[in-house]
Design an enzyme around this catalytic site. Structure first.
Site, PDB file in Angstrom:
ATOM      1  N   GLU B  49       0.809  -1.236   0.000  1.00  0.00           N
ATOM      2  CA  GLU B  49       0.000   0.000   0.000  1.00  0.00           C
ATOM      3  C   GLU B  49       0.840   1.283   0.000  1.00  0.00           C
ATOM      4  OE1 GLU B  49      -3.722   0.605   1.646  1.00  0.00           O
ATOM      5  OE2 GLU B  49      -4.184  -1.495   2.005  1.00  0.00           O
ATOM      6  N   HIS B 272      -2.232  -1.245  10.061  1.00  0.00           N
ATOM      7  CA  HIS B 272      -1.766  -2.615  10.324  1.00  0.00           C
ATOM      8  C   HIS B 272      -0.554  -2.548  11.253  1.00  0.00           C
ATOM      9  CE1 HIS B 272      -3.704  -5.052   6.947  1.00  0.00           C
ATOM     10  NE2 HIS B 272      -4.158  -3.834   6.773  1.00  0.00           N
TER      11      HIS B 272
END
Lengths: 429, 429
Positions: B49, B272
């Site tokens: 990402e 995360h």
């Protein structure tokens, strides 16, 4: 199980030109192809442009005895058109879709919809593991002004990457298909130099078939001479390539092509000629990659990709500008809509027709340019990605060159055969 | 160059959640990530990402001393978001784009535009060749009714194919990334069973970090608890997997995760948690693949893909029916257009507004349904392709089972742990 020392296998490749309802005599040609394959019993059959799965299933049924193992590779809107039939067990298959493959709006060329790819099948031939690849690259519609060249170079690049990275465990590597490139075209040189694959036609001393190994003949009844441009007699764009490994040596004992119309039939199997190569598999062999030559080829490929990148960026810019025009129209539309509100009471008739026509035009422009923008962005990314990888590869190759000063004299890298400036080779940036 | 017998490497993986202008504190978090990586000096850093290339370039500049080698994988409209930084030389890279990745019209989920892929880099660690993979699979937005499950299963299938086929020449294989799957989810089992990759968290006896190895925490300030559904505390969806080869053994000495907010900062690195695995590379090792278990998993995956196929075919059928409605509207439009010609002379006013509105509606319906039809056809092809390959794989596995009756008792394949009928397993058709 056959002994490795004496295995000879026959490999067949044909672009079937199998567009149902559009290709001439499609049905009859498939019957002819099926009959011939059934009779010839090649070890490995690699077919391209089998666009309809029904035709694949027809062949599969027909070849159930001669070629009990087969696979059809599905991809894209229509399919990849790739199929493999084999006398030897297929253990595993894998498909890699090329990241670039023409433009969806060039519907007359149709390549985009085909989802061009390279299919791989892992076969056992006796005790040997053979990686067999079948592929079909983007067509060349105009050699003089080939707008698809960067796409085909990226496809060649991805093809060599795929073959190289997936064949480390293979004893034998065979690649067949319609590469849509002349023997010494950039993509072809890139593929052969990087992978070490060798061209059956060039390697064999025992060739039967069309003059110069041509596979797309000027005399073929299904093609117009116009397509061939200055190559009136035809061109060689279909190949069977091969290489061995540290465990297995491989050589091409003989090679043949069909020569136009099939005896006993009024027309040939396809608009391409079919190839058959007889390969003998033997013992230890190492295929050295010529590093200096490879550096030149990769540099050339990188330049080509850069040209394509520049072009794609320009197209994306044009799309952006057209979108701006669409937005201007939208603004005009809003102004027109505001007229009745501003001119309250005045007996001005509302320009209804222009209003709606303008709205439709505006909508079409904005939609089209948005789609084009997205599409060109994807193209730019793919081209940039390939360019990055090529730069990295050049760095590695240059280091190899430095590491073997005796095998490759240091000034070899300065003297490019194309007479290019050494400054054109800048792997670090 | 380090001696193989004593090499220990540290591998880092993080989903950076780097959507410029949309992700909270994006800029500051990249600065924090860069500082940490610069200080920690992991051997290999795998990031997901990293949607903007500018952020990659920012990190590259920052890590130029600690990690001189890096690569950013470009793909799709936005990019793959994948990046790798390494202390060891990167020799080669290769990118495989998954054939399925959600739907373009689910713009709120956005996965389609990301061009999800798996990136590979070939590294030299001392005398060893390491194939390092970084990937990010399609997100799971609703576990109870997960319409993307077939897509994620196909992605797992392609991921295992890619890893398996490209790693034959590697001494060490390392895969890191956000798999968007719970540890025992089908796709995860498929990947681990087929490739023989092992999960650092499961293998190590020395773990420091979040309870149960969670990587998406309920307490994270950047996510809403709602997203986690019944898993209030969090889920484990990020992994570092590894395997050795016939030449090299590998084991996980320790593993850790970050635990929410970074000391000295008000927020964590991302939505995360980051993973770090310390891997020791040693000697000869063979990782046997459990065939019977694999048969069950592939059968299950094939069922899931069939469900997706059925669904995609139904959606395509719906698109066709809606297109028929569009055509009916077009017919109505023609009838309206014909009115003035038929009623010649009659003073019937032409229904201009309805006419234009209908035309726009008609155009929009036909365009949308055509695009949807093309899209679903591509989805059907990809699902069929994966299903075909799985069938072939099952055939091969069944043969292996028959070949090793002692290692795997014959009735093992009849007793499925899921209690399924043995008839569900039909590799030949």
């Amino acid at each position: 199980m056959a002994n490795v020392d004496s295995v000879t296998i026959r490999v067949f490749s044909l672009n079937c030109w199998g567009i149902r309802y559009l290709s001439k005599h499609c049905r009859q040609r498939y019957v002819m192809i099926g009959d011939m394959l059934c009779k010839e019993e090649h070890d490995i059959v690699l077919l391209q442009e089998v666009w309809s799965e029904k035709d694949y299933l027809f062949l599969k049924k027909k070849l159930v005895c001669s070629h009990p193992h087969s696979h059809y590779f599905k991809s894209g809107v229509i399919g990849s058109g790739l199929a493999i039939f084999s006398k030897h067990r297929i253990h595993d298959t894998f498909l890699y879709r090329y990241s670039l493959n023409g433009y969806p709006y060039m519907a007359n060329h149709g390549d985009w919809f085909g989802g061009k790819a390279v299919g791989m099948a892992v076969l056992s031939i006796g005790s040997l593991t053979a990686n067999v690849y079948v592929t079909h690259l983007h067509a060349e519609y105009c050699r003089e002004k080939d707008s698809y060249l960067p796409h085909r170079v990226v496809q060649s690049w991805e093809l060599q990457q795929f073959v190289r990275h997936t064949s480390a465990g293979a004893d034998v590597v065979i690649l067949g298909g319609d590469l849509n490139m002349h023997p010494e075209d950039l993509g072809n040189r890139l593929l052969r130099s990087y992978t070490g694959l060798r061209d059956s036609y060039v390697e064999t001393s025992n060739f039967h078939g069309c003059e110069n190994g041509l596979t797309l003949l000027g005399d073929n009844p299904f093609i117009s001479k116009k397509e061939l441009g200055s190559f009136e007699k035809g061109i060689r764009i279909d190949y069977i390539l091969y290489k061995g490994s540290s465990k297995t040596d491989i050589c091409c004992e003989s090679m043949s092509t069909t020569k136009g119309s099939v005896p006993g039939h009024p027309f040939p199997y396809s608009d391409h000629e079919a190839l058959t190569a007889e390969l003998r598999l033997e013992n230890v062999f190492a295929n050295p990659i010529k590093v200096a030559e490879l550096v030149d080829i990769v540099t050339e490929a990188r330049t080509e990709v850069k040209v394509g990148l520049h072009c794609a960026e320009r197209m994306r810019y044009t799309a952006t500008r057209t979108a701006a025009m669409g937005l201007a129209l939208l603004f005009l539309e809003l102004v027109i809509a505001a007229v009745p509100w501003l001119a309250l009471g005045a007996e001005q008739p509302f320009p209804r027709t222009s209003f709606y026509l303008l709205a439709v035009l505006c909508f079409v422009i904005l939609l089209t340019t948005s789609l084009l923008y997205i599409f060109y962005t994807m193209e730019v990314k793919s081209l940039q990605g390939a360019e990055d990888q090529m730069r990295l590869a050049l760095g590695g190759l240059q280091e190899k060159l430095r590491g073997f000063p005796l095998a490759q004299p240091h000034n070899a890298q300065r003297k490019s055969p194309e007479g290019e400036e050494p400054s054109a080779f800048d792997p670090e940036e």
